[in-house]
Design a protein around this motif. Structure first.
Motif, PDB file in Angstrom:
ATOM      1  N   GLU A 475       0.835  -1.200   0.000  1.00 47.41           N
ATOM      2  CA  GLU A 475       0.000   0.000   0.000  1.00 47.41           C
ATOM      3  C   GLU A 475       0.873   1.254   0.000  1.00 47.41           C
ATOM      4  OE1 GLU A 475      -3.773   1.171   2.661  1.00 47.41           O
ATOM      5  OE2 GLU A 475      -1.882   1.405   3.739  1.00 47.41           O
ATOM      6  N   VAL A 476       0.439   2.260  -0.754  1.00 44.10           N
ATOM      7  CA  VAL A 476       1.101   3.565  -0.766  1.00 44.10           C
ATOM      8  C   VAL A 476       0.036   4.638  -0.602  1.00 44.10           C
ATOM      9  CG1 VAL A 476       2.520   5.191  -2.064  1.00 44.10           C
ATOM     10  CG2 VAL A 476       2.940   2.735  -2.287  1.00 44.10           C
ATOM     11  N   LEU A 477       0.258   5.554   0.340  1.00 42.23           N
ATOM     12  CA  LEU A 477      -0.603   6.725   0.508  1.00 42.23           C
ATOM     13  C   LEU A 477       0.079   7.917  -0.139  1.00 42.23           C
ATOM     14  CD1 LEU A 477      -1.779   6.342   4.220  1.00 42.23           C
ATOM     15  CD2 LEU A 477      -2.971   5.644   2.134  1.00 42.23           C
ATOM     16  N   LEU A 478      -0.660   8.673  -0.946  1.00 44.48           N
ATOM     17  CA  LEU A 478      -0.081   9.739  -1.771  1.00 44.48           C
ATOM     18  C   LEU A 478      -0.648  11.092  -1.367  1.00 44.48           C
ATOM     19  CD1 LEU A 478      -0.561   7.887  -5.168  1.00 44.48           C
ATOM     20  CD2 LEU A 478       1.563   8.027  -3.860  1.00 44.48           C
ATOM     21  N   THR A 479       0.210  11.976  -0.880  1.00 42.48           N
ATOM     22  CA  THR A 479      -0.216  13.328  -0.520  1.00 42.48           C
ATOM     23  C   THR A 479      -0.312  14.199  -1.763  1.00 42.48           C
ATOM     24  OG1 THR A 479       0.834  13.162   1.653  1.00 42.48           O
ATOM     25  CG2 THR A 479       0.402  15.371   0.842  1.00 42.48           C
TER      26      THR A 479
END
Length: 588
Positions: A475-479
């Motif tokens: 999983e990657v969270l992208l700002t």
């Protein structure tokens, strides 16, 4: 079909779902009752005869004024086009159910919700969401739900499930949580600078109630026992492999071009070359594949390539997952407005103008509730030039109304009380460039424009959007997501707030649902991103201007003995008209 009913105690009152009694020619019809508020929800479906390669889902929500024992306003005394509350509720229904239709399902689906009784205490919007999910569950439509929806407030430090209208007036937050049993796929929040950990606790409570609502709908569906009917009409596995082999690598290279325009041009060229190869203009035989299926296969390939790049650490514009694009902000850009600001973040830019008015400029809102006046409005415009397109220019659509409402809600928390600043305030956000989260740019630009106008807001409000890509346990969270990361990603999680807490949230999901730990981490990442935005905004203007614009109206409040009001007005209003004529002032 005989009537079937299920009941659930929630928030101290009984929620009832009933079907088989009325509207029996619809594919599914459910009457929802909570207190004395009742909403009829229906769903109808029709085969896709237009060759559409997407899900044509139509949602309509209407509040009949007879529900509250009222006459419609206006000359015709009949309900007209939907108002802002009705449009926002249509979006509220659409957003959590749209991700739960199977891929390849393109039959037309129409959901219609009619408020038939309103008790003045229980808002029908949440009931319409629940009823829509129940309609789909008991219909032949292959809906992969159900979902539930619940409102959560917080009064005197305690959470309140399904608060009444009176409780909401005292609540420091109004949170809407929706989704299937296993997680959340839609959030709406307006709050008075509530810390993000408290917001997370409210979401967790809401999700526990959503699970109960999903079980309730499952119980109703079990009584009806519908037969789900649909046939997959998407591209074949053979076509998917053919398209992948042809364009995956060129797309991988094109997706790493930093500029949006250049990147889109490169992808359009690859797509056209694919279409020319598979649908040659000089072909003498019928094509082996349908154009719509080729287009869908290209889209799925583009999506897969994009997600693979992001999971490997490569965003389209080369940033790290938490990096925010270059920021630009300036104020006082329009000399004759009462306040103005430009806020830009990468290829997203908005110009926000402030107008200050008097009591006579307040907006009168007349719906199911008692008529009231609004002193603060934020209107959002999205002209086609902002994305380099040619389109007919019409009135604001559902998206524009929704984005404006979110930005308005986010800024509402920091506005001064009317007895401290009696002006009516209107903000207009005109989007000049768009590549990701223009609603959050409107929040930032709106905050700057308010301070430039001398409105004594408590502090700046900044908005940021966080995206997500998850596959195979990674999983990657992208700002600060851009358009492609929103389009091909799993979520668009918008969060607005001040240094003291959160003022607004809107979550849309492309996937089935989010687990709670992802929500908690997203809120923290959004708060971290807001700090960067607030630094830039405070460097531009840290405090509201001490004086309002010379072009804004001046308000003077004079207190007189209430017994002398009649003399000020005079017989038939003669005296007050005389004062107005002699002074040029407007008296309210």
């Amino acid at each position: 079909m005989e009537s079937k009913k299920v009941e659930l105690e929630i928030g101290g009152r009984t929620l009832t779902l009933e079907t088989g009694h009325i509207a029996r020619q619809a594919a599914g019809a459910v009457m929802v009752r909570y207190g004395d508020t009742m909403v009829l929800t229906t769903v109808v479906t029709a085969p896709n005869t237009r060759g559409l390669d997407f899900l044509p889902l139509y949602v309509d929500y209407r509040e009949m004024t007879y529900a509250a024992g009222k006459f419609p306003g206006g000359f015709f005394k009949r309900e007209g086009r939907p108002g802002t509350k009705e449009v926002l509720t249509c979006r509220l229904i659409d957003r959590p159910i749209r991700p739960l239709f199977p891929k390849g399902f393109t039959d037309e689906v129409q959901i219609q919700c009619i408020v038939m009784s309103y008790d003045g205490e229980n808002d029908p919007d949440v009931l319409a969401v629940i009823g829509s999910a129940a309609c789909l569950a008991i219909s032949p439509v292959p809906f992969e739900g159900p979902i539930g929806c619940v409102r959560v407030g917080r009064v005197d430090g305690e959470f309140v499930v399904m608060p009444t209208a009176a409780q909401l007036e005292q609540s420091e937050m109004e949170l809407l949580v929706a989704g299937p049993e296993e997680g959340v796929n839609m959030l709406e929040l307006g709050s008075m600078e509530v810390p993000h950990d408290i917001v997370a606790d409210g979401i967790e409570l809401g999700q526990s109630e959503v699970r109960r609502l999903c079980q309730m709908i499952n119980d109703l569906a079990a009584q009806v026992n519908p037969t789900k009917r649909w046939e997959y009409k998407g591209p074949s596995e053979e076509l998917m492999k053919l398209v992948w082999d042809r364009v995956a690598e060129p797309l991988r290279q094109a997706k790493q071009i930093p500029g949006k325009v250049e990147r889109n041009e490169a992808m359009a060229k690859i797509r056209q070359e694919l279409m020319d190869a598979l649908l040659p203009a000089d072909a003498t035989e019928a094509p082996a594949y349908e154009p719509g299926h080729i287009g869908e296969a290209f889209y799925q390939t583009e999506k897969k390539v994009q997600r693979q790049l992001i999971l490997s650490g490569t965003r389209p514009d080369g940033r790290s997952p938490t990096e925010i694009r270059p920021l630009r902000s300036e104020i006082g850009v329009l000399p004759r407005t009462h306040g103005s600001a430009i806020f830009g973040r990468g290829e997203t830019q908005t110009l926000v103008a402030t107008t200050l008015g008097t009591i006579s400029d307040e907006q009168s809102v007349d719906g199911l509730t008692e008529e009231y006046n609004k002193k603060f409005m934020l209107h959002y415009n999205f002209p086609p030039f902002s994305v380099g397109e040619v389109k007919p220019i019409r009135g604001p659509g559902r998206r524009e109304i929704g984005h404006g409402a979110l930005a308005e809600k986010s800024l509402q928390a920091v506005l001064p009380a009317p007895d401290q600043f009696a002006y009516t305030i209107r903000l207009v956000s005109d989007i000049l460039e768009s590549n990701g989260s223009t609603s959050m740019a409107s929040v930032c630009g709106g905050s700057l424009a308010l301070m430039d106008a001398g409105v004594p807001i408590r502090s700046h409000v900044a908005g940021i959007s966080v995206g997500r890509v998850e596959e195979d346990g990674k999983e990657v969270l992208l700002t600060d997501i851009i358009g492609e990361e929103d389009f091909h990603g799993d979520m668009d999680f918008k969060v607005s707030g001040t240094v003291n807490g959160i003022t607004g949230i809107q979550l849309d999901c492309k996937t089935r649902a989010l687990p709670h730990d992802t929500i908690v981490r997203t809120l923290q990442q959004a708060v971290d991103g807001q700090k960067v935005l607030l630094e830039t905004m405070n460097a531009t203007i840290a405090q509201p201007r001490p004086e309002i614009s010379q072009y804004a109206p001046r308000l003077l409040t004079i207190k007189i003995n209430p017994e002398k009001i009649g003399k000020v007005i005079g017989p038939g209003g003669k005296m007050i008209r005389s004062i107005t004529e002699q002074s040029g002032a407007s008296l309210d």
